[in-house]
Design an enzyme around this catalytic site. Structure first.
Site, mmCIF file in Angstrom:
data_model
loop_
_atom_site.group_PDB
_atom_site.id
_atom_site.type_symbol
_atom_site.label_atom_id
_atom_site.label_comp_id
_atom_site.label_asym_id
_atom_site.label_seq_id
_atom_site.Cartn_x
_atom_site.Cartn_y
_atom_site.Cartn_z
ATOM 1 N N GLU A 75 0.824 -1.215 0.000
ATOM 2 C CA GLU A 75 0.000 0.000 0.000
ATOM 3 C C GLU A 75 0.854 1.261 0.000
ATOM 4 O OE1 GLU A 75 -2.923 0.070 3.208
ATOM 5 O OE2 GLU A 75 -4.543 -0.228 1.799
ATOM 6 N N HIS A 114 8.409 -26.681 -1.487
ATOM 7 C CA HIS A 114 7.756 -27.761 -2.223
ATOM 8 C C HIS A 114 6.629 -27.236 -3.103
ATOM 9 C CE1 HIS A 114 9.944 -30.862 0.086
ATOM 10 N NE2 HIS A 114 10.044 -29.836 0.925
ATOM 11 N N LYS A 124 -13.820 0.086 -4.213
ATOM 12 C CA LYS A 124 -14.940 0.490 -3.343
ATOM 13 C C LYS A 124 -16.023 1.171 -4.164
ATOM 14 C CE LYS A 124 -12.153 1.334 0.774
ATOM 15 N NZ LYS A 124 -11.637 2.371 1.666
HETATM 16 O O1 PA5 Z 1 -3.223 1.313 5.851
HETATM 17 C C1 PA5 Z 1 -4.348 1.745 5.673
HETATM 18 O O2 PA5 Z 1 -4.607 2.946 5.783
HETATM 19 C C2 PA5 Z 1 -5.491 0.828 5.333
HETATM 20 O O3 PA5 Z 1 -5.064 -0.470 5.151
HETATM 21 C C3 PA5 Z 1 -6.532 0.847 6.445
HETATM 22 O O4 PA5 Z 1 -5.943 0.440 7.634
HETATM 23 C C4 PA5 Z 1 -7.727 -0.031 6.124
HETATM 24 O O5 PA5 Z 1 -8.289 0.333 4.884
HETATM 25 C C5 PA5 Z 1 -8.780 0.079 7.209
HETATM 26 O O6 PA5 Z 1 -9.173 1.410 7.363
HETATM 27 P P1 PA5 Z 1 -9.988 1.897 8.614
HETATM 28 O O7 PA5 Z 1 -9.138 1.739 9.819
HETATM 29 O O8 PA5 Z 1 -10.313 3.319 8.334
HETATM 30 O O9 PA5 Z 1 -11.218 1.035 8.686
#
Ligand code: PA5
Length: 447
Positions: free
Chosen positions: A287, A308, A422
């Site tokens: 990310e 394996h 989303k």
């Molecule tokens: O690193 C990030 O920002 C994302 O992976 C969020 O943690 C994830 O989308 C969950 O978001 P939230 O804590 O707002 O539900």
């Protein structure tokens, strides 16, 4: 003292040490951008000094609350996704008995809201019908669909099981200080609440209450976890260059490898309890770096299991890989290969050896085989798996990720690409405001 060591001996055949040293200035300037908060995403740097920011009072408060929840829970449900879930799971699974549940260790930590599987959620309700439980619902934004759906279902379940008043005592909300639907609900219901600091993004939040509360409920020493991270934080602040800073070397090595065409990093472990640490690493780096059509693709394998399966590809497939091995010195437990009278399986030559000795030989042999096959190797060595070394590893990877992202020229603290799925999902579900996309997507799918 920091116990984590970086070993690049099996890298220099691919990237000479001199080339890594040429990144020294870049590393220092990127470090300045982090500490002076002048880089992209500079309002999300709260994780940098999070470990050293803990007071005795805050740690004790988390421990005490966790002890209360432990006392009344056979099961503790962590509801969250991405950064609001993976860090806690990584630490908990690293530090738990492999068969904790079957051995009757309680509370057993289970997870929800990290997908939308109907079968999983229904099975979870079966379990919760039978067990005493409490839960933490974790969402920084407070609006993420997956945990919101799970929490809606679990809240109805827990209220039915215990009554609204007791349910309130069994629910903890970890969310933004002032915004979001979860915050509003927590306030109106009077749930115990912890704050995800504004300047700490989800995937950098494991050392905030997002990770610490569930980890403490699991009975893991959060002081040691914080202490390990704090040591790494101090080292990183003191040495903002390549001269004795393993994080800086790791970031430089990744850059050099990336620019030489090694675009996939395979995080390797030889201990199954590190599986979720790899999942957390994948999220953190994926990310943070994967944007603007750039970035190293973070992958993971567990050896010798995956030797394996994926071992074949790593040895002889496309040569765009490098491996980063988390090498663990000594296991917690001791077990030796027994001598057998018949020796039909021809294992008597290793009789008397600890399994870890065999595992280490597998690691050494595999490293050399993969290096011979054209896969550069980085080794991150820790003497043992403990809360302290896991804390060191967490901070190591967090700062390594920030340095890498800035060196790559991206903002390592945003995730604009996550929105695409989303929008489509909301449109296909018929959410208000998405009507135009609904028509277009429905047509494309032939619905
Ligand atoms: O690193 C990030 O920002 C994302 O992976 C969020 O943690 C994830 O989308 C969950 O978001 P939230 O804590 O707002 O539900």
């Amino acid at each position: 003292m920091i116990q984590l060591k970086l070993n690049l001996d099996q890298l220099y055949g691919f990237v000479p040490k001199e080339e890594l040293l040429s990144y020294d200035k870049k590393i220092s300037s990127v470090y300045r951008a982090i500490y002076n908060k002048t880089g992209a995403g500079n309002d999300f740097l709260g994780w940098v000094d999070l470990p050293s920011s803990y007071t005795e009072e805050r740690i004790s408060a988390i421990e005490q609350h966790a002890a209360e929840l432990r006392a009344k829970s056979e099961v503790f449900v962590v509801v969250g996704i991405g950064g609001s879930y993976l860090g806690a799971r990584a630490v908990i699974e690293s530090m738990s008995h492999h068969f904790a549940q079957l051995c009757g260790h309680t509370p057993h930590i289970v997870y929800a809201g990290h997908h939308i599987s109907e079968d999983y959620t229904a099975d979870l309700l079966d379990l919760l019908d039978r067990k005493d439980y409490s839960m933490a619902v974790i969402s920084k934004s407070g609006t993420t669909t997956e945990p919101a759906i799970a929490f809606r279902i679990l809240r109805a379940h827990i209220e039915k099981k215990y009554g609204v008043e007791e349910a309130r005592r069994r629910i903890v909300a970890i969310t933004d200080q002032s915004r979001g639907a979860l915050k509003q609900l927590a306030d109106s219901e009077g749930y115990a609440t912890y704050v995800v600091p504004d300047d700490v993004g989800g995937r950098y939040s494991v050392l905030s209450p997002v990770g610490l509360l569930p980890v403490a409920v699991a009975g893991i020493d959060i002081r040691q976890l914080i202490d390990g991270a704090r040591k790494m934080e101090n080292m990183s602040r003191t040495v903002q260059n390549l001269h004795g800073n393993p994080i800086a070397w790791y970031a430089a090595a990744r850059q050099a490898l990336y620019h030489s065409g090694k675009t996939v990093e395979v995080l390797v472990n030889y201990e199954p309890r590190l599986f979720y640490l790899t999942e957390w690493f994948k999220q953190l780096y994926g990310e943070s770096e994967g944007k603007e059509n750039k970035g190293i693709f973070p992958a993971g394998v567990g050896f010798t299991t995956d030797l394996h399966s994926m071992g074949q590809y790593i040895q002889e497939g496309l040569r765009f890989l490098f491996e980063t091995v988390i090498s663990v010195g000594t296991p917690e437990r001791e077990l030796r290969v027994p001598e057998a009278d018949s020796d039909l399986d021809q294992l008597n030559y290793i009789a008397g050896k600890r399994l870890s000795e065999v595992n280490h030989k597998a690691e050494q042999g595999t490293t050399l085989a993969h290096v011979d096959g054209g896969v550069p190797n980085i080794r991150i060595c820790i003497p043992e798996i403990s809360a302290n070394t896991i804390g060191q590893l967490i901070y190591f990877f967090e700062m390594g990720c920030a340095l890498s992202g800035y060196m790559l020229g991206v903002n390592p603290f945003d995730q604009p690409g996550v929105e695409a799925y989303k929008k489509n999902m909301f449109a296909l579900l018929g959410k208000k405001g998405f009507e135009a996309q609904t028509a277009e997507l429905t047509k494309r799918l032939g619905l």
